[in-house]
Design an enzyme around this catalytic site. Structure first.
Site, PDB file in Angstrom:
ATOM      1  N   GLY A  19      11.439   9.120  14.784  1.00 43.22           N
ATOM      2  CA  GLY A  19       9.648   8.936  15.361  1.00 43.22           C
ATOM      3  C   GLY A  19       8.650   8.186  15.032  1.00 43.22           C
ATOM      4  O   GLY A  19       7.685   7.750  15.103  1.00 43.22           O
ATOM      5  N   ARG A  20       9.580   6.914  15.163  1.00 43.96           N
ATOM      6  CA  ARG A  20       8.295   5.674  15.119  1.00 43.96           C
ATOM      7  C   ARG A  20       8.317   4.806  16.300  1.00 43.96           C
ATOM      8  O   ARG A  20       9.334   5.384  17.558  1.00 43.96           O
ATOM      9  CB  ARG A  20       9.410   4.493  13.844  1.00 43.96           C
ATOM     10  N   SER A  74      15.741  12.514  14.895  1.00 42.53           N
ATOM     11  CA  SER A  74      14.989  11.268  14.914  1.00 42.53           C
ATOM     12  C   SER A  74      13.822  10.884  14.031  1.00 42.53           C
ATOM     13  O   SER A  74      13.754  11.316  12.933  1.00 42.53           O
ATOM     14  CB  SER A  74      14.246  10.851  16.398  1.00 42.53           C
ATOM     15  N   ASN A  97      21.237  12.380  19.988  1.00 44.85           N
ATOM     16  CA  ASN A  97      21.495  13.679  19.982  1.00 44.85           C
ATOM     17  C   ASN A  97      23.572  14.006  20.062  1.00 44.85           C
ATOM     18  O   ASN A  97      23.975  12.964  20.690  1.00 44.85           O
ATOM     19  CB  ASN A  97      21.187  14.905  21.662  1.00 44.85           C
ATOM     20  N   SER A 157       0.945  -1.352  -0.360  1.00 45.35           N
ATOM     21  CA  SER A 157      -0.252  -0.028  -0.234  1.00 45.35           C
ATOM     22  C   SER A 157       0.602   0.659   0.132  1.00 45.35           C
ATOM     23  O   SER A 157       0.347   1.915   0.633  1.00 45.35           O
ATOM     24  CB  SER A 157      -1.084  -0.209   1.184  1.00 45.35           C
ATOM     25  N   HIS A 211      19.158  17.483  17.032  1.00 42.18           N
ATOM     26  CA  HIS A 211      18.794  16.118  17.379  1.00 42.18           C
ATOM     27  C   HIS A 211      18.327  15.976  16.386  1.00 42.18           C
ATOM     28  O   HIS A 211      17.695  16.220  15.538  1.00 42.18           O
ATOM     29  CB  HIS A 211      17.437  16.851  18.225  1.00 42.18           C
ATOM     30  N   SER A 237      12.184   2.814  16.200  1.00 37.47           N
ATOM     31  CA  SER A 237      12.736   3.689  17.042  1.00 37.47           C
ATOM     32  C   SER A 237      14.402   4.347  17.081  1.00 37.47           C
ATOM     33  O   SER A 237      15.013   3.058  17.477  1.00 37.47           O
ATOM     34  CB  SER A 237      11.664   3.806  17.985  1.00 37.47           C
TER      35      SER A 237
END
Length: 298
Positions: free
Chosen positions: A172-173, A170, A182, A132, A168, A178
């Site tokens: 976001g998972r 990241s 830093n 998808s 920083h 995840s």
């Protein structure tokens, strides 16, 4: 997904409109900028505070191919390892936008400026209908930048600026994919005629819940950005290194070459090899190639 696309579109429109408002001409329609112009190192280039200006390249890559997609991301921390393969395609789309704004001018006796920067990079499995067409990875990178203008002739090149960054990054998972870290980054920018060179080295700040323990051993502890402008053509190279003789193959290399099409719209060929193309790929090596539509470059 739809909210992410809306956020990207909104910020790109804001970027363009604010740039046009503050300079009297659209920043998407000007030639490559010197370090002095981009970082407002001289009084004649000052635009004031809270004006949005370019930071890192802005591009869209419709077709990027990887020789070895990361179908089972893993971490040295077992909690952050994907237990089964994910059926990612070799081909995907990639885009990046990046901006910065000066928030304080003339600190420490007019010796430094304080900037805030933001870069977002997305890898989109747009050709993967079986899954998808998901976004494989989104990386978010806010920064606080203390930049100090400099004028030092080193003979073959000039030191134009130096500074320190709190960075920083990241994705976001959630578990198990995840990733974040830093850094405190020291850097110096050099320039002579059509050549620009930025050297950056960083110290990773400790993290109690470490999602990617060996990120610096793979992505690296330092970076060099080389840019050569020839008219409206640009050749760029970004190399990272783990700075360890025992692991000389780690790090990464990116090479880009762009040629003009119309105004500031360019086509760019992008080649990369090594570790850390995205944060979830920090310990995964691959080689990629793609053709991009570029509107902002180094």
């Amino acid at each position: 997904m739809k909210y992410t696309l809306f956020f990207v579109a909104f910020n790109l429109c804001l970027f363009a409109s604010r740039a046009q408002e503050t300079t009297g001409r659209n920043l998407f329609l000007i030639p490559h900028q010197s370090m002095s112009e981009r970082w407002e190192l001289e009084h004649k280039y000052h635009r004031g505070i809270f004006n949005i200006t370019p930071y890192k390249p802005v591009f869209v890559t419709a077709g990027r191919r990887s020789d070895k997609p990361n179908r089972r991301p893993y971490s040295e921390n077992p909690m952050y390892s994907q237990p089964t393969d994910i059926n990612y395609n070799n081909y995907e789309a990639k885009f990046q936008f990046s901006l910065k704004t000066k928030v304080f001018y003339g600190m420490f006796g007019s010796r430094a400026d304080l900037w805030v920067g933001y870069t977002q990079k997305a890898h989109w499995q747009i050709y993967n209908a079986d899954m998808s067409r998901p976004f494989r990875e989104l990386n978010y990178e806010p920064e606080i930048i203390m930049n100090v203008p400099a004028k030092l002739d080193l003979g073959f090149i000039d030191l134009k600026m130096f500074g320190v960054i709190f960075n920083h990054q990241s994705n976001g998972r959630s578990l198990p994919l995840s990733r974040s870290w830093n850094r405190v980054i020291g850097y110096a920018g050099f320039e002579r005629k059509n050549v620009q060179l930025t050297l950056r080295g960083w110290y990773r700040l400790p993290d109690d819940d470490d999602e990617n323990p060996l990120v610096t051993s793979y992505i690296g502890r330092g970076e060099g950005v080389f840019v050569y402008n020839l008219g409206r053509h640009q050749l760029s190279a970004v190399a990272t290194s783990a700075l360890k003789l025992s692991k000389p193959g780690r790090g990464s290399l990116f090479i880009g070459y762009s040629l003009p099409v119309v105004n500031n719209f360019r086509l760019q060929a992008q080649f990369s090899t090594g570790y850390g193309e995205t944060l979830v790929d920090y310990n995964h090596a691959q080689t990629t190639f793609g053709i991009s539509a570029s509107v902002i470059e180094w």
